[in-house]
Scaffold this motif. Sequence first.
Motif, PDB file in Angstrom:
ATOM      1  N   THR A 130     -23.710  56.239  56.061  1.00 19.43           N
ATOM      2  CA  THR A 130     -22.504  56.159  57.005  1.00 19.43           C
ATOM      3  C   THR A 130     -21.431  55.635  56.244  1.00 19.43           C
ATOM      4  O   THR A 130     -20.095  56.126  56.444  1.00 19.43           O
ATOM      5  CB  THR A 130     -22.844  54.947  58.235  1.00 19.43           C
ATOM      6  OG1 THR A 130     -23.855  55.395  58.908  1.00 19.43           O
ATOM      7  CG2 THR A 130     -21.578  54.500  59.250  1.00 19.43           C
ATOM      8  N   GLN A 134     -18.044  58.290  56.088  1.00 15.24           N
ATOM      9  CA  GLN A 134     -16.607  57.611  56.426  1.00 15.24           C
ATOM     10  C   GLN A 134     -15.582  57.824  55.409  1.00 15.24           C
ATOM     11  O   GLN A 134     -14.431  58.021  55.565  1.00 15.24           O
ATOM     12  CB  GLN A 134     -16.913  56.321  56.916  1.00 15.24           C
ATOM     13  CG  GLN A 134     -17.610  56.120  58.390  1.00 15.24           C
ATOM     14  CD  GLN A 134     -17.968  54.536  58.507  1.00 15.24           C
ATOM     15  OE1 GLN A 134     -17.838  53.686  57.642  1.00 15.24           O
ATOM     16  NE2 GLN A 134     -18.205  54.376  59.936  1.00 15.24           N
ATOM     17  N   LEU A 240     -20.463  62.588  61.275  1.00 11.81           N
ATOM     18  CA  LEU A 240     -19.230  62.212  60.674  1.00 11.81           C
ATOM     19  C   LEU A 240     -18.638  62.900  59.580  1.00 11.81           C
ATOM     20  O   LEU A 240     -17.610  62.867  59.465  1.00 11.81           O
ATOM     21  CB  LEU A 240     -19.472  60.751  59.746  1.00 11.81           C
ATOM     22  CG  LEU A 240     -20.090  59.644  60.678  1.00 11.81           C
ATOM     23  CD1 LEU A 240     -20.256  58.458  59.597  1.00 11.81           C
ATOM     24  CD2 LEU A 240     -18.780  59.200  61.540  1.00 11.81           C
TER      25      LEU A 240
END
Length: 657
Positions: A130, A134, A240
């Motif tokens: 993650t 990001q 993402l």
Amino acid sequence: MSLTRVPGLLYGGDYNPEQWPPHVWREDARLMAEAGVNLVTLGVFSWARLEPAPGEYDLDWLAEIIDLLWEHGVAVDLATGTASPPPWFVRDHPRSLPVTADGTRLEFGSRQHYCPSSPEFRAAATALTTKMAQRFADHPALALWHVSNEYGDELQECFCEVSAADFRRWLRDRYRDLDAFNHAWGTDFWSQRYTSFDQVEPPRAAPGPINPTQQLDWRRFCSDAMLACYRSEKEVLDRLSPGVPVTTNFMSMLKALDYWEWARHEDLVSDDAYPDPADPKAHIGAALNYDLMRSLRGGQPWLLLEQAPSAVSWREVNVPKTPQQYRLWSIQTVARGADGVMHFQWRASQAGAEKFHSAMLPHGGTTARGWERTVRMGAELRSLAPVAGHRTTAQVAMLLDWDSWWALEIDQHPSALVLLKEQIRAWYEPLWEANITVDFVPVTADLSAYRAVLAPNLYLTDAATASKLRAFTDGGGTLVVGFFSGIVDRDDHIVPGGHPGALRDLLGLTVDEFWPLPAGERVALDQPGAYGTVWRDWIVPSGADVEIRYADGELAGRPAVTRHGNTWYLSTLPDPATLSGILRRALTAASVTPVGQATPGVELCRRGPYLFALNHTDATATVTSVGDRVDLLSGKKYSDHVDLGPLEVVCLSPEDS
């Protein structure tokens, strides 16, 4: 259409900048540009640097590297770094370390030291992924996401209590109720009937033979457990970083993981391939593996994500590739569907277990012989750029089913010498020699596009598969089946009515008894010089015609090879010349045509309008009837035929293209 945002063919390798000071980074970027590198893999084993303490992330150094590479025209295959947890994670979560079947908990100090079912491992891996997504999802250098690394290499299973609980959950989801479960596992044998799923354990070390269906389901579960790790990270990346393809590097034809299921969850297939330069037939095994990679997503171009520029570091004797081998084998991957040639690794390591592994930039730097090889390959791949995106078509399919593979090689069988990869390789080699292109397909595949289907072994054959094969042959297709096929169903239960069970009517015969051959023994066949190895069947024909008989031993005069309409059955593994003759007869009758005609030892591959010819011999060879073409590598024009020097290769484009 390119595999990634990078046009043409991809070229580069694993880059591990954390092993080097910043001034080396700048030198590397400059040399990559000089060599024509357009993609590097970053971060594969960087977790300890990316997250030096729990929840404390340091991505700035990686961002600096990515910016530097992009300034030099080099894009990034960004790994999630989750292949090997750092020391702090292992000490904070000691139960995440894997446990062997005999109860030994493996220690930290290598790689892939994690239990795939560990919730702590999955949570930490997903958290790192993650953070990576990001930070870097919008970076222009990002061409590809690379989840973990070589699943199923050092780690294929874990027998800890966490895995046991996950196994029980998996079984509940699969069977729903205990009666169905007990039936599938045949638990009335040896008083194994379960009254609760909570009583079930993994197939740990036991006093005697372990329930075969328990072993089969364990193999299924282990593949699924590792796939769940991959999917948890891919879900983060899809959310993402939409639009950037995601892969994980396969390991050629690996038994541990069901690559058909895995490939469904990849955006592109990538493979690590390390053929042995000391093996005179290594290129044939490599071709087989590349055909599988091309087949896993229905012919979509794939990516060679790792190969050795020269020697590896992990064989008993690590023979280097000659420059001619390196060039020939690299281009072979493109000929068989790869849209990129990547390596392990860019710069040779000074420390660690792989410090003697070759690299694109050797220990001797740009003065080493290997550097010239690296620069030349970059230029040649630029010449081959028009090939990118083109596909290969085949008239022959070879069935490969992981469930059947796993079930075949469980213990307590008539012979432990029946190994699927060996059977497939034996059948594949004469097709390679004849320049007949092969697709691998699962048993669920639509077979209508093929003229012939080969099943070197299909031990586990359910009714649906048998029906599909019947429909294929009824429609005019040719089927060739190897011994010990059609024996059991999806639960590894013997199909009733006599062998070969689900295939009995299709093959027009009954196998009354198995007569496997001891290691090293052979049985004569009734053709000059012909013999069989590994296996024999006592066959009773019921409509099948006998093509070849056994000529000695207890089965003398009995059928060895039969034909029932356009379905063939081989009850032994014939010698290479005899096997080649059988397959040639079957495929000729099916109107299967080779890619072209050439001197033996020349490999011919067609991708779209491009014809590759690779001479794997030490003598000059000839390819005939090529028409008017131009070699993309040299610019030389050819008409009618091509003479190839030893270990030479051409990529022929139609002159008017």
